[in-house]
Write an enzyme that holds these catalytic residues in place. Structure first.
Site, PDB file in Angstrom:
ATOM      1  N   LYS A 247      -9.395   0.369   6.469  1.00  0.00           N
ATOM      2  CA  LYS A 247      -9.050   0.067   7.964  1.00  0.00           C
ATOM      3  C   LYS A 247      -8.665   1.727   7.827  1.00  0.00           C
ATOM      4  O   LYS A 247      -8.917   2.737   8.971  1.00  0.00           O
ATOM      5  CB  LYS A 247      -7.210  -0.259   8.265  1.00  0.00           C
ATOM      6  CG  LYS A 247      -6.844  -0.016   7.271  1.00  0.00           C
ATOM      7  CD  LYS A 247      -5.629  -0.973   7.582  1.00  0.00           C
ATOM      8  CE  LYS A 247      -3.780  -0.500   7.215  1.00  0.00           C
ATOM      9  NZ  LYS A 247      -4.179  -0.652   5.641  1.00  0.00           N
TER      10      LYS A 247
ATOM     11  N   ARG B  69       4.367  -1.557   9.908  1.00  0.00           N
ATOM     12  CA  ARG B  69       4.173  -2.584   8.348  1.00  0.00           C
ATOM     13  C   ARG B  69       5.618  -3.513   8.165  1.00  0.00           C
ATOM     14  O   ARG B  69       5.423  -4.021   7.303  1.00  0.00           O
ATOM     15  CB  ARG B  69       4.622  -1.636   7.517  1.00  0.00           C
ATOM     16  CG  ARG B  69       2.454  -1.024   6.742  1.00  0.00           C
ATOM     17  CD  ARG B  69       3.267   0.100   5.440  1.00  0.00           C
ATOM     18  NE  ARG B  69       1.895  -0.013   4.660  1.00  0.00           N
ATOM     19  CZ  ARG B  69       1.190   0.963   4.560  1.00  0.00           C
ATOM     20  NH1 ARG B  69       0.944   1.710   5.831  1.00  0.00           N
ATOM     21  NH2 ARG B  69       0.638   1.339   3.626  1.00  0.00           N
TER      22      ARG B  69
ATOM     23  N   ARG C 163     -11.769   4.385  -5.236  1.00  0.00           N
ATOM     24  CA  ARG C 163     -11.101   5.815  -4.148  1.00  0.00           C
ATOM     25  C   ARG C 163     -10.729   6.573  -4.465  1.00  0.00           C
ATOM     26  O   ARG C 163     -10.111   7.201  -5.461  1.00  0.00           O
ATOM     27  CB  ARG C 163      -9.933   4.909  -2.881  1.00  0.00           C
ATOM     28  CG  ARG C 163      -9.732   5.692  -2.101  1.00  0.00           C
ATOM     29  CD  ARG C 163      -8.421   5.631  -1.343  1.00  0.00           C
ATOM     30  NE  ARG C 163      -7.343   4.874  -1.250  1.00  0.00           N
ATOM     31  CZ  ARG C 163      -6.836   3.788  -0.862  1.00  0.00           C
ATOM     32  NH1 ARG C 163      -6.941   4.057   0.954  1.00  0.00           N
ATOM     33  NH2 ARG C 163      -5.837   3.356  -1.400  1.00  0.00           N
TER      34      ARG C 163
ATOM     35  N   ARG D  53      -5.600   8.717  -6.076  1.00  0.00           N
ATOM     36  CA  ARG D  53      -4.193   9.455  -5.369  1.00  0.00           C
ATOM     37  C   ARG D  53      -3.064   8.397  -7.122  1.00  0.00           C
ATOM     38  O   ARG D  53      -3.597   7.413  -7.359  1.00  0.00           O
ATOM     39  CB  ARG D  53      -3.981   8.460  -4.067  1.00  0.00           C
ATOM     40  CG  ARG D  53      -3.818   9.503  -2.862  1.00  0.00           C
ATOM     41  CD  ARG D  53      -4.223   8.587  -2.090  1.00  0.00           C
ATOM     42  NE  ARG D  53      -3.557   7.188  -1.951  1.00  0.00           N
ATOM     43  CZ  ARG D  53      -3.205   6.323   0.116  1.00  0.00           C
ATOM     44  NH1 ARG D  53      -4.109   6.143   0.132  1.00  0.00           N
ATOM     45  NH2 ARG D  53      -1.982   5.097  -0.517  1.00  0.00           N
TER      46      ARG D  53
ATOM     47  N   ARG E 190       2.196  -2.476  -3.988  1.00  0.00           N
ATOM     48  CA  ARG E 190       2.170  -2.729  -2.620  1.00  0.00           C
ATOM     49  C   ARG E 190       1.462  -3.395  -2.458  1.00  0.00           C
ATOM     50  O   ARG E 190       1.693  -3.743  -1.270  1.00  0.00           O
ATOM     51  CB  ARG E 190       0.844  -1.027  -2.991  1.00  0.00           C
ATOM     52  CG  ARG E 190       1.555   0.135  -3.266  1.00  0.00           C
ATOM     53  CD  ARG E 190       0.329   0.883  -3.240  1.00  0.00           C
ATOM     54  NE  ARG E 190      -0.094   1.488  -2.309  1.00  0.00           N
ATOM     55  CZ  ARG E 190      -1.853   1.864  -2.292  1.00  0.00           C
ATOM     56  NH1 ARG E 190      -1.869   2.632  -3.088  1.00  0.00           N
ATOM     57  NH2 ARG E 190      -1.841   2.458  -1.236  1.00  0.00           N
TER      58      ARG E 190
HETATM   59  P1  AMP Z   1      -1.003   4.322   2.676  1.00  0.00           P
HETATM   60  O1  AMP Z   1      -1.886   5.806   2.950  1.00  0.00           O
HETATM   61  O2  AMP Z   1      -1.152   3.980   4.298  1.00  0.00           O
HETATM   62  O3  AMP Z   1      -1.858   3.663   1.934  1.00  0.00           O
HETATM   63  O4  AMP Z   1       0.656   4.570   2.738  1.00  0.00           O
HETATM   64  C1  AMP Z   1       0.639   5.282   1.352  1.00  0.00           C
HETATM   65  C2  AMP Z   1       2.276   4.798   0.810  1.00  0.00           C
HETATM   66  O5  AMP Z   1       3.368   6.075   2.309  1.00  0.00           O
HETATM   67  C3  AMP Z   1       2.722   3.289   1.032  1.00  0.00           C
HETATM   68  O6  AMP Z   1       2.720   2.893  -0.035  1.00  0.00           O
HETATM   69  C4  AMP Z   1       4.719   3.165   1.708  1.00  0.00           C
HETATM   70  O7  AMP Z   1       4.558   4.204   0.437  1.00  0.00           O
HETATM   71  C5  AMP Z   1       3.953   4.571   2.071  1.00  0.00           C
HETATM   72  N1  AMP Z   1       3.663   3.774   4.028  1.00  0.00           N
HETATM   73  C6  AMP Z   1       2.963   4.421   4.594  1.00  0.00           C
HETATM   74  N2  AMP Z   1       3.370   4.114   5.930  1.00  0.00           N
HETATM   75  C7  AMP Z   1       4.294   2.917   6.208  1.00  0.00           C
HETATM   76  C8  AMP Z   1       5.090   2.024   6.901  1.00  0.00           C
HETATM   77  N3  AMP Z   1       4.617   2.057   8.423  1.00  0.00           N
HETATM   78  N4  AMP Z   1       6.195   2.032   6.478  1.00  0.00           N
HETATM   79  C9  AMP Z   1       7.058   2.361   5.157  1.00  0.00           C
HETATM   80  N5  AMP Z   1       6.394   2.634   4.511  1.00  0.00           N
HETATM   81  C10 AMP Z   1       5.054   3.665   4.416  1.00  0.00           C
END
Ligand code: AMP
Length: 215
Positions: A13, A88, A127, A159, A170
């Site tokens: 996404k 989320r 990735r 990452r 996750r």
């Molecule tokens: P992402 O880059 O979207 O995979 O996010 C990486 C990490 O950031 C996630 O595993 C969460 O720890 C945190 N995170 C990102 N967006 C949110 C959200 N809307 N609510 C809570 N944690 C978030």
């Protein structure tokens, strides 16, 4: 144009949001990127978020909601945006609806990306990210011109939370906390489904269709 992109980690996404936001001239608001930047700058929110991100858990709602509501108040978000990775949780979705309601606005569409778990894990494992310009590649599906290096010249990295053990946490958080939003937005008549299998261009076409952007 106010869109929400919803889906599991690794579903693609972010790649699609980057492209569509560029094409439409609206900001791509990715909470993961904002939180990583807050961690790097050691802001109050970043300090509160770090241990949760590293462990693969969701960051507490209060921290994320504060960061996002502030961002949505910035002038460049007035004409619309693509939210990637937010909301989320149901608490976050309610907070977003309340904020929009106060402004007499609504979300136009929630685009839900689906993909089987095996493919998600494969996408996350391949990735690679650029610490300098934040570009995101996939070793097989979207490689940089020179292996191991970003097209900007910096060395690529993985990452930390893309490590297999953290990915399991996750995905579990996604299932328990984020998947209820599918029903939440379906009930409100806002959900469009995109099958996230295939090439980037092919999926981009489906996204536009789902977002109601095709003529
Ligand atoms: P992402 O880059 O979207 O995979 O996010 C990486 C990490 O950031 C996630 O595993 C969460 O720890 C945190 N995170 C990102 N967006 C949110 C959200 N809307 N609510 C809570 N944690 C978030």
């Amino acid at each position: 144009m106010r869109l929400v992109f919803l889906g599991a980690p690794g579903v693609g996404k972010g790649t699609q949001a980057t492209r569509l936001a560029q094409e439409r001239g609206v900001p791509h608001i990715a909470t993961g990127d904002m939180l990583r930047s807050a961690v790097a700058r050691a802001t109050q929110g970043g300090i509160a978020a770090k241990s949760h991100i590293d462990a693969g858990r969701l960051v507490p709602d209060s921290v994320v909601i504060g960061i996002v509501l502030e961002r949505l108040s910035e002038p460049d978000a007035a004409a619309g945006y693509i939210l990637d990775g937010f909301p989320r949780t149901v608490v976050q979705a309610d907070a977003l609806a309340e904020m929009l309601g106060q402004r007499g606005a609504t979300i136009d569409r929630v685009v839900y990306f689906s993909l089987d778990e095996e493919a998600l894990v494969e996408r996350i494992a391949g990735r690679r990210v650029c610490p300098a310009c934040q570009a995101v590649y996939h070793m097989t599906h979207y490689p940089s011109r020179r292996a191991g290096f970003c097209d900007c010249g910096a060395a690529l990295a993985q990452r930390k939370d893309d490590a297999p053990e953290t990915v399991k946490v996750r995905l579990a958080a996604y299932r328990s906390e984020t998947m209820p939003l599918i029903q939440y937005y379906e009930t409100r008549g806002l959900l469009s489904h995109v099958e996230a299998r295939g090439g980037i261009d092919e999926i981009a076409g489906r996204v536009k269709q789902a977002a109601g952007l095709c003529p």
